[in-house]
Motif scaffolding. Structure first.
Motif, short mmCIF file in Angstrom:
data_model
loop_
_atom_site.label_atom_id
_atom_site.label_comp_id
_atom_site.label_asym_id
_atom_site.label_seq_id
_atom_site.Cartn_x
_atom_site.Cartn_y
_atom_site.Cartn_z
N ASP A 119 0.85 -1.18 0.00
CA ASP A 119 0.00 0.00 0.00
C ASP A 119 0.89 1.24 0.00
O ASP A 119 1.17 1.83 -1.03
N GLY A 139 7.09 1.96 4.33
CA GLY A 139 7.38 1.44 5.66
C GLY A 139 6.38 1.83 6.72
O GLY A 139 6.70 1.82 7.91
N GLU A 140 5.16 2.17 6.33
CA GLU A 140 4.21 2.64 7.34
C GLU A 140 2.96 1.78 7.53
O GLU A 140 2.32 1.86 8.56
N CYS A 141 2.61 0.96 6.54
CA CYS A 141 1.33 0.25 6.66
C CYS A 141 1.46 -1.23 7.03
O CYS A 141 0.54 -1.82 7.56
N GLY A 142 2.58 -1.84 6.71
CA GLY A 142 2.78 -3.25 7.05
C GLY A 142 2.17 -4.23 6.05
O GLY A 142 2.27 -5.43 6.23
N CYS A 181 9.04 -3.35 1.12
CA CYS A 181 9.31 -2.01 0.56
C CYS A 181 10.52 -1.35 1.22
O CYS A 181 10.97 -0.31 0.76
#
Ligand code: FES
Length: 121
Positions: free
Chosen positions: A41, A45-48, A101
């Motif tokens: 998404d 490196g923020e949504c997993g 990512c």
């Protein structure tokens, strides 16, 4: 040359791709270039979404580069322990889980497994 095998219940068979220098980049970029359906998404490196398990098959030992974002998110997801972070940073011991990512593919042989979106063919 990097030798990356992708394995997932959403793929009919495992796929191995060879990524030469210059053709590499993040694991997610390599997957996308070869139409491997790793979910993603944010790509930052923020949504997993792009969580994968990585097994190192070659003996090449590289310093493990975990970004702060990757460390934090893996901790939040319960996929890495403090001890594993220390082991990665001090002893170059690769943790089991990574964010595709945030993972830069190097000259190594790895097996990447992911759950994927079960609705994909
Ligand atoms: Fe969001 Fe990788 S795509 S963490």
């Amino acid at each position: 040359m990097a030798n990356v095998t992708f394995s997932s219940p959403v793929m009919s068979k495992d796929v191995t791709v060879y990524a030469v220098a210059g053709d590499r980049g993040t694991l997610l970029a390599v997957a996308k270039a070869h139409k491997i359906p790793i979910p993603f998404d944010c790509q930052d490196g923020e949504c997993g979404s792009c969580l994968v398990e990585v097994q190192h098959l070659s003996r090449n030992k590289y310093a493990i580069a975990l970004t702060e974002k990757e460390k934090e998110l893996l901790k939040q997801l319960g996929k890495i322990t403090k001890a594993e972070v220390t082991d990665a940073e001090v002893n170059d011991m690769p943790p089991h889980y990574r964010l595709a990512c945030q993972y830069f593919v190097r000259n190594e042989e790895i097996l990447v497994t992911f759950e994927g979106d079960q609705t994909l063919p």
